[in-house]
Enzyme design. Structure first.
Site, PDB file in Angstrom:
ATOM      1  N   ARG A  96      78.303  65.203  53.691  1.00  0.00           N
ATOM      2  CA  ARG A  96      78.655  65.833  52.418  1.00  0.00           C
ATOM      3  C   ARG A  96      80.095  66.336  52.442  1.00  0.00           C
ATOM      4  O   ARG A  96      80.802  66.277  51.438  1.00  0.00           O
ATOM      5  CB  ARG A  96      77.682  66.992  52.099  1.00  0.00           C
ATOM      6  N   LYS A 142      82.767  52.702  35.338  1.00  0.00           N
ATOM      7  CA  LYS A 142      83.298  51.780  34.333  1.00  0.00           C
ATOM      8  C   LYS A 142      84.317  50.827  34.964  1.00  0.00           C
ATOM      9  O   LYS A 142      83.935  50.006  35.761  1.00  0.00           O
ATOM     10  CB  LYS A 142      83.888  52.585  33.170  1.00  0.00           C
ATOM     11  N   TYR A 171      83.201  61.914  25.468  1.00  0.00           N
ATOM     12  CA  TYR A 171      81.983  61.253  25.919  1.00  0.00           C
ATOM     13  C   TYR A 171      80.764  62.135  25.597  1.00  0.00           C
ATOM     14  O   TYR A 171      80.839  63.367  25.711  1.00  0.00           O
ATOM     15  CB  TYR A 171      82.101  61.010  27.427  1.00  0.00           C
ATOM     16  N   ASP A 202      90.368  62.945  30.725  1.00  0.00           N
ATOM     17  CA  ASP A 202      89.401  61.919  31.092  1.00  0.00           C
ATOM     18  C   ASP A 202      90.083  60.576  30.806  1.00  0.00           C
ATOM     19  O   ASP A 202      90.283  60.203  29.651  1.00  0.00           O
ATOM     20  CB  ASP A 202      88.121  62.083  30.263  1.00  0.00           C
TER      21      ASP A 202
HETATM   22  C1  LIG Z   1      80.725  56.978  31.090  1.00  0.00           C
HETATM   23  C2  LIG Z   1      81.711  58.018  30.817  1.00  0.00           C
HETATM   24  C3  LIG Z   1      81.624  59.276  31.413  1.00  0.00           C
HETATM   25  C4  LIG Z   1      80.472  59.672  32.300  1.00  0.00           C
HETATM   26  O1  LIG Z   1      80.483  58.960  33.493  1.00  0.00           O
HETATM   27  P1  LIG Z   1      79.153  58.633  34.344  1.00  0.00           P
HETATM   28  O2  LIG Z   1      79.676  57.845  35.494  1.00  0.00           O
HETATM   29  O3  LIG Z   1      78.238  57.865  33.447  1.00  0.00           O
HETATM   30  O4  LIG Z   1      78.564  59.941  34.738  1.00  0.00           O
HETATM   31  C5  LIG Z   1      82.627  60.193  31.139  1.00  0.00           C
HETATM   32  N1  LIG Z   1      83.651  59.898  30.331  1.00  0.00           N
HETATM   33  C6  LIG Z   1      83.773  58.696  29.740  1.00  0.00           C
HETATM   34  C7  LIG Z   1      84.939  58.419  28.839  1.00  0.00           C
HETATM   35  C8  LIG Z   1      82.813  57.716  29.952  1.00  0.00           C
HETATM   36  O5  LIG Z   1      82.916  56.533  29.338  1.00  0.00           O
END
Ligand SMILES: *Cc1c(COP(=O)(O)O)cnc(C)c1O
Length: 393
Positions: free
Chosen positions: A59, A207, A111, A182
Site C-alpha cells: 500500500r 480512459k 463528471y 480533471d
Molecule cells: C470516468 C471519469 C472520471 C471517473 O473515473 P473512474 O476511473 O471511472 O473512477 C472522472 N472524470 C472524468 C472526466 C471521467 O470521464
C-alpha cells in the site's frame, strides 16, 4: 516519496511520443527485460529491525506502481504523481485537502461521479461549494475568504465546454486558492494544465491512459512539494492505491497513447463531417463549438480537440432505435478506449445529476456522447449513419 519523475535523466530531451514508449526505461529493469515485471509481493524483508529496504509494504509503495507513477509524472513534466484504484479514488483523495468550513468553486458541468461527491460528501463534511455554468466569467467577487480551491474539467464531459485554465489560475492564485483540473479528456498529450498555472491535475486513467477498456485507475499529478507530501500521506492512509497488475497494464497502454489519440483525432474529424450533414442531427458539440471565445481558448491551451464528440438529435428521432440499430459501435459508458462507444449521458453517465441541474448545463435526453475509437473511419461513419437513418424511420 517514491514517485519522482525521470526528469533528471536524458528522457526530458525526448519528445512526448518517445516518452510514452521509453518513459519506463528497459535499462532499469531486472535482467534488462524490455517490459517491467509485475511485483505482486505485498511485503518485503527488513535487513534487521532497524533497517528496511527500498520497499516495505504494497500500500505504501511497490516497484511496479512506482514505475507507473514515474511514467505519468514524466509525461506531465512534473515531479510528483500518485496512482489510484480509479479516477474517483484520485479525485476523492485530492478532496481530502479540504476541511470543514472551506469553500470550493467548481464548474457545473463535471463528471457525474464527481458531481455526486460534491452534492453528497461535501455537504456531509460541511464543505461549501458553488457551481458555475461558465468559469470563464469568474471574477474576484466570486472568491470568499474561505475559498480553498477551484475545481474544473475542460473540455467538460459531455458538453465539451471549454474553460480558460490560465485565466482561472491567475484569479485563483490572487485569492490564495489552488486550481485542480480533471484532464481526463485531453491527457498530457494534448493539454498540460500545470504549465498553464494549475496546481493539481487529476485523471481517470481508465480512459485514454489505459486506452483498452481493461483497467480501472486514476492519478494525481502536481509540481508542488507541499501538496505532494499531503497527497502521499492521504494515499497511504486511505489506501485506494493502484494495484501492481493495473500499474503494469497502464504502462503497456500508455505506450500507444499518442498513436491512438492521433488516429482518434483523425477519425473524429471524419465522422463529425457526416454527423453535421445528417438530417437526424440537430447540433454537434466539440471543444470550441459553444462560442468563438471558447474555440480561441481551446486553440491556445490544447493541441487539438481530443476524440469525444457529442450530438443532439432532432425531436422526431427515435434514440432507442438509433442505439439498437448500431452494428459495430457499442452502447456503453466510459470512453477513451480503442473501441468506438456511444451513450446517452442524461440517463447513463450523468444520472447523479437532478433533472433541473442537467438542463442547466445543457444535457438533455436527446444528447448522445460519442467516444470515437481507432477503427477504420469509414466503417465507424457508415455504422453511425445507417443507425441514424433507421432512427428517422
Ligand atoms: C470516468 C471519469 C472520471 C471517473 O473515473 P473512474 O476511473 O471511472 O473512477 C472522472 N472524470 C472524468 C472526466 C471521467 O470521464
Amino acid at each position: 516519496m517514491g514517485c519522482r519523475s525521470n526528469n533528471q535523466e536524458n528522457q526530458d530531451k525526448l519528445q512526448f511520443d518517445s516518452l510514452v514508449v521509453q518513459g519506463v526505461p528497459a535499462r532499469h529493469n531486472e535482467y534488462g527485460s524490455i517490459m517491467p515485471p509485475i511485483f505482486l509481493s505485498s511485503t518485503y524483508r527488513f535487513e534487521d529491525i532497524n533497517t528496511q529496504g527500498p520497499y516495505e509494504y504494497v500500500r505504501t509503495q511497490n516497484p511496479t506502481r512506482e514505475k507507473a507513477e514515474k511514467l505519468v509524472a514524466t509525461l506531465e513534466g512534473a515531479p510528483y504523481a500518485f496512482g489510484f484504484s480509479s479516477g474517483m479514488a484520485a479525485i476523492a483523495t485530492v478532496f481530502e485537502y479540504f476541511k470543514p468550513g472551506d469553500h470550493v468553486i467548481s464548474s457545473a458541468n463535471i463528471y457525474g461521479g464527481t458531481y455526486r461527491y460534491f452534492t453528497d460528501f461535501f455537504s456531509k463534511k460541511q464543505i461549501d461549494y458553488n457551481f458555475y455554468n461558465d468559469l470563464n466569467q469568474l471574477t474576484d467577487a466570486d472568491f470568499l475568504p474561505n475559498t480553498k480551491a477551484v475545481f474544473l474539467e475542460t473540455p467538460a464531459n459531455p458538453t465539451l465546454r471549454v474553460i480558460d485554465i490560465a485565466k482561472v489560475a491567475q484569479l485563483a492564485h490572487k485569492h490564495h486558492a489552488i486550481v485542480i483540473v480533471d484532464n481526463t479528456f485531453m491527457t498530457s498529450y494534448l493539454q498540460k494544465p500545470l504549465d498553464l498555472g494549475a496546481d493539481v491535475v487529476a485523471y481517470s486513467a481508465t480512459k485514454y491512459y489505459g486506452g483498452h477498456a481493461d483497467l480501472c485507475a486514476g492519478f494525481i499529478v502536481t509540481a508542488d512539494k507541499a501538496l505532494a507530501e499531503e497527497f502521499n500521506f492521504y494515499q497511504n492512509t486511505l489506501g485506494s492505491t493502484i494495484s501492481p497488475f493495473d500499474s503494469y497494464t497502464l504502462i503497456r497502454g500508455v505506450k500507444t497513447m499518442s498513436l491512438r489519440m492521433d488516429r482518434q483525432k483523425e477519425n473524429v474529424a471524419y465522422v463529425s463531417e457526416a454527423l453535421l450533414k445528417h438530417p437526424a442531427v440537430k447540433s454537434l458539440y466539440f471543444p470550441g463549438s459553444y462560442s468563438a471565445e471558447e474555440a480561441a481558448i481551446q486553440a491556445k491551451q490544447a493541441k487539438g480537440n481530443g476524440a469525444v464528440v457529442s450530438f443532439a438529435v432532432q425531436p422526431d428521432v427515435d434514440l432507442g432505435k438509433f442505439f439498437a440499430s448500431l452494428k459495430m459501435v457499442d452502447l456503453a459508458v466510459s470512453l477513451g478506449g480503442v473501441e468506438s462507444l456511444v451513450c446517452r449521458p442524461s440517463t447513463m453517465t450523468h444520472e447523479p445529476y437532478p433533472k433541473d441541474a442537467l438542463k442547466k448545463i445543457g444535457v438533455h435526453d436527446n444528447l448522445v456522447r460519442f467516444s470515437v475509437g481507432i477503427e477504420n473511419k469509414q466503417d465507424i461513419t457508415r455504422d453511425i449513419v445507417q443507425a441514424l437513418d433507421q432512427s428517422l424511420q
